[in-house]
Design an enzyme around this catalytic site. Structure first.
Site, PDB file in Angstrom:
ATOM      1  N   GLY A 102       0.868  -1.198  -0.020  1.00 23.45           N
ATOM      2  CA  GLY A 102      -0.095   0.034   0.092  1.00 23.45           C
ATOM      3  C   GLY A 102       0.780   1.254   0.020  1.00 23.45           C
ATOM      4  O   GLY A 102       0.739   2.199  -0.784  1.00 23.45           O
ATOM      5  N   LEU A 103       1.914   1.316   0.734  1.00 19.18           N
ATOM      6  CA  LEU A 103       2.764   2.569   1.095  1.00 19.18           C
ATOM      7  C   LEU A 103       3.481   2.701  -0.097  1.00 19.18           C
ATOM      8  O   LEU A 103       3.984   3.671  -0.607  1.00 19.18           O
ATOM      9  CB  LEU A 103       3.137   2.712   2.407  1.00 19.18           C
ATOM     10  CG  LEU A 103       2.291   2.572   3.340  1.00 19.18           C
ATOM     11  CD1 LEU A 103       3.028   3.039   4.801  1.00 19.18           C
ATOM     12  CD2 LEU A 103       1.367   3.791   3.196  1.00 19.18           C
ATOM     13  N   ALA A 108       6.274  -9.757  -4.105  1.00 25.38           N
ATOM     14  CA  ALA A 108       5.467  -9.884  -5.038  1.00 25.38           C
ATOM     15  C   ALA A 108       5.969  -8.971  -6.094  1.00 25.38           C
ATOM     16  O   ALA A 108       6.841  -8.297  -6.172  1.00 25.38           O
ATOM     17  CB  ALA A 108       4.374  -8.993  -4.128  1.00 25.38           C
ATOM     18  N   SER A 161       3.008  -6.507   7.928  1.00 29.40           N
ATOM     19  CA  SER A 161       2.686  -5.100   8.365  1.00 29.40           C
ATOM     20  C   SER A 161       1.350  -5.175   9.360  1.00 29.40           C
ATOM     21  O   SER A 161       0.933  -4.249   9.823  1.00 29.40           O
ATOM     22  CB  SER A 161       2.095  -4.205   7.178  1.00 29.40           C
ATOM     23  OG  SER A 161       0.937  -4.786   6.330  1.00 29.40           O
ATOM     24  N   SER A 195       6.483   1.359  13.415  1.00 20.59           N
ATOM     25  CA  SER A 195       5.178   1.461  13.599  1.00 20.59           C
ATOM     26  C   SER A 195       4.847   1.996  15.015  1.00 20.59           C
ATOM     27  O   SER A 195       5.788   1.866  15.845  1.00 20.59           O
ATOM     28  CB  SER A 195       4.553   0.064  13.212  1.00 20.59           C
ATOM     29  OG  SER A 195       3.264   0.251  13.878  1.00 20.59           O
ATOM     30  N   HIS A 205       2.927   0.486  16.819  1.00 18.51           N
ATOM     31  CA  HIS A 205       2.614  -0.445  17.594  1.00 18.51           C
ATOM     32  C   HIS A 205       3.839  -1.035  18.591  1.00 18.51           C
ATOM     33  O   HIS A 205       3.849  -1.769  19.345  1.00 18.51           O
ATOM     34  CB  HIS A 205       2.080  -1.692  16.746  1.00 18.51           C
ATOM     35  CG  HIS A 205       0.811  -1.388  16.297  1.00 18.51           C
ATOM     36  ND1 HIS A 205      -0.302  -1.251  16.991  1.00 18.51           N
ATOM     37  CD2 HIS A 205       0.552  -0.897  15.085  1.00 18.51           C
ATOM     38  CE1 HIS A 205      -1.221  -0.848  16.175  1.00 18.51           C
ATOM     39  NE2 HIS A 205      -0.884  -0.697  15.093  1.00 18.51           N
ATOM     40  N   TYR A 229       4.226  -8.280  16.164  1.00 22.45           N
ATOM     41  CA  TYR A 229       4.410  -7.392  14.990  1.00 22.45           C
ATOM     42  C   TYR A 229       5.250  -6.124  15.587  1.00 22.45           C
ATOM     43  O   TYR A 229       6.309  -5.664  15.204  1.00 22.45           O
ATOM     44  CB  TYR A 229       3.126  -7.117  14.324  1.00 22.45           C
ATOM     45  CG  TYR A 229       3.246  -5.751  13.358  1.00 22.45           C
ATOM     46  CD1 TYR A 229       4.004  -5.760  12.167  1.00 22.45           C
ATOM     47  CD2 TYR A 229       2.552  -4.568  13.860  1.00 22.45           C
ATOM     48  CE1 TYR A 229       4.126  -4.772  11.655  1.00 22.45           C
ATOM     49  CE2 TYR A 229       2.592  -3.508  13.099  1.00 22.45           C
ATOM     50  CZ  TYR A 229       3.381  -3.488  11.798  1.00 22.45           C
ATOM     51  OH  TYR A 229       3.377  -2.247  11.006  1.00 22.45           O
ATOM     52  N   SER A 289      -1.191   5.876  10.977  1.00 24.64           N
ATOM     53  CA  SER A 289      -2.241   5.022  10.204  1.00 24.64           C
ATOM     54  C   SER A 289      -2.031   5.568   8.915  1.00 24.64           C
ATOM     55  O   SER A 289      -2.492   6.978   8.643  1.00 24.64           O
ATOM     56  CB  SER A 289      -3.542   5.104  10.783  1.00 24.64           C
ATOM     57  OG  SER A 289      -3.522   4.521  11.856  1.00 24.64           O
ATOM     58  N   ARG A 316     -10.078   6.286  16.217  1.00 22.05           N
ATOM     59  CA  ARG A 316      -8.755   6.258  16.522  1.00 22.05           C
ATOM     60  C   ARG A 316      -7.855   7.007  15.297  1.00 22.05           C
ATOM     61  O   ARG A 316      -6.913   7.670  15.605  1.00 22.05           O
ATOM     62  CB  ARG A 316      -8.354   4.783  16.618  1.00 22.05           C
ATOM     63  CG  ARG A 316      -6.709   4.672  16.872  1.00 22.05           C
ATOM     64  CD  ARG A 316      -6.502   3.267  17.311  1.00 22.05           C
ATOM     65  NE  ARG A 316      -5.080   2.983  16.974  1.00 22.05           N
ATOM     66  CZ  ARG A 316      -4.422   2.818  16.117  1.00 22.05           C
ATOM     67  NH1 ARG A 316      -5.019   2.583  14.765  1.00 22.05           N
ATOM     68  NH2 ARG A 316      -3.230   2.483  15.997  1.00 22.05           N
TER      69      ARG A 316
HETATM   70  P1  NAI Z   1       1.855  -3.619   2.976  1.00 19.05           P
HETATM   71  O1  NAI Z   1       1.336  -5.063   3.921  1.00 19.05           O
HETATM   72  O2  NAI Z   1       0.671  -3.029   2.011  1.00 19.05           O
HETATM   73  O3  NAI Z   1       3.091  -3.947   2.201  1.00 19.05           O
HETATM   74  C1  NAI Z   1       4.229  -4.618   2.636  1.00 19.05           C
HETATM   75  C2  NAI Z   1       4.996  -5.081   1.453  1.00 19.05           C
HETATM   76  O4  NAI Z   1       6.184  -5.720   2.085  1.00 19.05           O
HETATM   77  C3  NAI Z   1       4.153  -5.901   0.679  1.00 19.05           C
HETATM   78  O5  NAI Z   1       4.210  -5.504  -0.766  1.00 19.05           O
HETATM   79  C4  NAI Z   1       4.869  -7.353   0.840  1.00 19.05           C
HETATM   80  O6  NAI Z   1       4.600  -8.295  -0.535  1.00 19.05           O
HETATM   81  C5  NAI Z   1       6.276  -7.009   1.207  1.00 19.05           C
HETATM   82  N1  NAI Z   1       6.825  -8.291   2.059  1.00 19.05           N
HETATM   83  C6  NAI Z   1       6.086  -8.824   3.084  1.00 19.05           C
HETATM   84  N2  NAI Z   1       6.960  -9.866   3.413  1.00 19.05           N
HETATM   85  C7  NAI Z   1       8.121  -9.778   2.504  1.00 19.05           C
HETATM   86  C8  NAI Z   1       9.338 -10.487   2.651  1.00 19.05           C
HETATM   87  N3  NAI Z   1       9.628 -11.602   3.187  1.00 19.05           N
HETATM   88  N4  NAI Z   1      10.298 -10.065   1.736  1.00 19.05           N
HETATM   89  C9  NAI Z   1       9.933  -9.080   0.553  1.00 19.05           C
HETATM   90  N5  NAI Z   1       8.779  -8.547   0.699  1.00 19.05           N
HETATM   91  C10 NAI Z   1       8.045  -8.836   1.788  1.00 19.05           C
HETATM   92  O7  NAI Z   1       2.047  -2.632   4.234  1.00 19.05           O
HETATM   93  P2  NAI Z   1       2.007  -1.112   4.020  1.00 19.05           P
HETATM   94  O8  NAI Z   1       0.774  -0.374   4.681  1.00 19.05           O
HETATM   95  O9  NAI Z   1       2.190  -0.657   2.837  1.00 19.05           O
HETATM   96  O10 NAI Z   1       3.188  -0.694   5.046  1.00 19.05           O
HETATM   97  C11 NAI Z   1       4.420  -0.496   4.617  1.00 19.05           C
HETATM   98  C12 NAI Z   1       5.401  -0.531   5.771  1.00 19.05           C
HETATM   99  O11 NAI Z   1       4.985   0.428   6.753  1.00 19.05           O
HETATM  100  C13 NAI Z   1       5.196  -1.790   6.628  1.00 19.05           C
HETATM  101  O12 NAI Z   1       6.524  -2.311   7.143  1.00 19.05           O
HETATM  102  C14 NAI Z   1       4.610  -1.475   7.858  1.00 19.05           C
HETATM  103  O13 NAI Z   1       4.844  -2.302   8.880  1.00 19.05           O
HETATM  104  C15 NAI Z   1       4.739  -0.110   7.896  1.00 19.05           C
HETATM  105  N6  NAI Z   1       3.657   0.591   8.753  1.00 19.05           N
HETATM  106  C16 NAI Z   1       2.592   0.900   7.853  1.00 19.05           C
HETATM  107  C17 NAI Z   1       1.475   1.571   8.609  1.00 19.05           C
HETATM  108  C18 NAI Z   1       0.346   2.049   7.549  1.00 19.05           C
HETATM  109  O14 NAI Z   1      -0.641   2.515   8.102  1.00 19.05           O
HETATM  110  N7  NAI Z   1       0.116   1.635   6.325  1.00 19.05           N
HETATM  111  C19 NAI Z   1       1.728   1.896   9.905  1.00 19.05           C
HETATM  112  C20 NAI Z   1       2.564   1.917  10.540  1.00 19.05           C
HETATM  113  C21 NAI Z   1       3.707   1.032   9.867  1.00 19.05           C
HETATM  114  C1  15L Z   2       0.032  -0.478  11.356  1.00 21.61           C
HETATM  115  O1  15L Z   2       1.342  -0.917  11.971  1.00 21.61           O
HETATM  116  C2  15L Z   2      -0.172  -1.317  10.424  1.00 21.61           C
HETATM  117  O2  15L Z   2       0.630  -1.576   9.313  1.00 21.61           O
HETATM  118  C3  15L Z   2      -1.308  -0.587   9.538  1.00 21.61           C
HETATM  119  O3  15L Z   2      -1.796  -1.461   8.760  1.00 21.61           O
HETATM  120  C4  15L Z   2      -2.317   0.045  10.523  1.00 21.61           C
HETATM  121  O4  15L Z   2      -3.139  -0.894  11.109  1.00 21.61           O
HETATM  122  C5  15L Z   2      -1.675   0.840  11.649  1.00 21.61           C
HETATM  123  O5  15L Z   2      -0.445   0.202  11.953  1.00 21.61           O
HETATM  124  C6  15L Z   2      -2.583   1.515  12.597  1.00 21.61           C
HETATM  125  O6  15L Z   2      -2.245   1.330  13.603  1.00 21.61           O
HETATM  126  O7  15L Z   2      -3.632   1.920  12.187  1.00 21.61           O
END
Ligand code: NAI
Ligand code: 15L
Length: 269
Positions: free
Chosen positions: A19-20, A41, A80, A116, A118, A141, A170, A179
């Site tokens: 997503g990000l 992916a 994530s 995060s 979290h 996580y 978020s 929240r």
């Molecule tokens: P997401 O789940 O949409 O994207 C994560 C990406 O990491 C996916 O494309 C997935 O294929 C890849 N991935 C997972 N395991 C892998 C592996 N073993 N090897 C290679 N690639 C792998 O998550 P999102 O929302 O894009 O978040 C991005 C980052 O930001 C994450 O690290 C997440 O923990 C962190 N984050 C996101 C928040 C949000 O509100 N979207 C909040 C707090 C932290």
């Molecule tokens: C995260 O760390 C997650 O990656 C995201 O999917 C959201 O749930 C976010 O925290 C949140 O706390 O809202």
């Protein structure tokens, strides 16, 4: 799009299919000459100014090849959400170790790590915390992100690799619930924050809460003034609509008591 300093020649974005990652793909092109996108992916065809590298973070060899030739890293890849420990261990803990080892070997000097909220999910929503408050992870996580922050500190103290540990709140197109009125980070503010982390003259090992300029907040970023992040968006414009479509929280529910929301009771244990 705002003008952005091209601070690095080849910038690596991990988690680029997520997503990000998808939100940052266009935006980060202004920060570099070449944007290397990586994920386990599919990423589609590389566009102008892009390279794509398929890599699983749990494979040291694949991560080494992914990092080789890069000047800085924006590390978004990994699991994530809450998940069984065995999966978190591979993607987030072993994955972070592989990334920093590759960064050390290939001379990368600066990393932006997607940590995060979290990491500190067990503080109450009635508390304001800052970067020096001890970690209080709300699950495996959050624990893996706390590990990532400590790992980054070790590689800074030993090897001088600078990292911004961005405790993202978020980050979605809009806040989904009450929240998130406190935790919301717009995609444009996320990009502004990453740009600040990549361009501030001295970053060191820094912890920054990733949030927009929301009226309600639980996080104090005063210890990260040197990063120079100024949020321009706010969740306040969504408040009325969020209140209209959601009911008042049950104040005996841990999800309404703690900053981590539903994560404090999610998962396999
Ligand atoms: P997401 O789940 O949409 O994207 C994560 C990406 O990491 C996916 O494309 C997935 O294929 C890849 N991935 C997972 N395991 C892998 C592996 N073993 N090897 C290679 N690639 C792998 O998550 P999102 O929302 O894009 O978040 C991005 C980052 O930001 C994450 O690290 C997440 O923990 C962190 N984050 C996101 C928040 C949000 O509100 N979207 C909040 C707090 C932290
Ligand atoms: C995260 O760390 C997650 O990656 C995201 O999917 C959201 O749930 C976010 O925290 C949140 O706390 O809202």
């Amino acid at each position: 799009m705002e003008n952005t300093l091209k601070t690095h020649h080849r910038l690596l974005l991990t988690g680029a299919a997520g997503g990000l990652g998808t939100a940052l793909r266009e935006r980060l092109k202004g920060n570099c000459e070449v944007l290397r996108l990586s994920d386990k992916a599919g990423l589609g065809a590389a566009q102008s100014g892009e390279e794509t590298v398929r890599a699983d973070l749990s494979s040291a060899d694949e991560v080494d090849a992914m990092v080789a030739g890069c000047n800085a890293i924006v590390h978004m890849g990994g699991i994530s959400v809450e998940a069984p420990f065995a999966s978190i261990l591979q993607a987030n803990i072993v994955g972070a170790y592989n990334l920093y080892e590759a960064a050390r070997k290939h001379g990368v000097r600066r990393v932006v790590f997607a940590s995060s909220n979290h990491v500190t999910g067990f503080y109450k929503q009635s508390e304001t915390i800052h970067a020096d408050h001890p970690a209080r992870p709300d699950g495996f996580y959050g624990l893996s992100k706390a590990f990532g922050e400590d790992l980054a500190r070790l590689y800074f103290d030993r090897h001088g690799i600078e990292t911004a540990c961005v405790r993202i709140g978020s980050s979605f197109p809009e806040p989904k619930d009450r929240r998130m009125l406190a935790t919301w980070l717009s995609f444009d503010d996320l990009h502004r924050l990453i740009t600040a982390c990549l361009s501030t003259p001295v970053l060191g090992h820094s912890i920054v809460f990733g949030m927009s300029n929301n009226a309600v907040t639980w996080w104090d970023n005063s210890r990260a003034r040197h990063v120079g992040f100024v949020a321009k968006d706010t969740s306040d414009v969504f408040r009325e609509a969020v209140f209209a479509r959601t009911s008042a929280p049950d104040l005996s529910d841990p999800a309404a008591i703690y900053q981590g929301g539903g994560f404090v009771k999610a998962g396999p244990f």
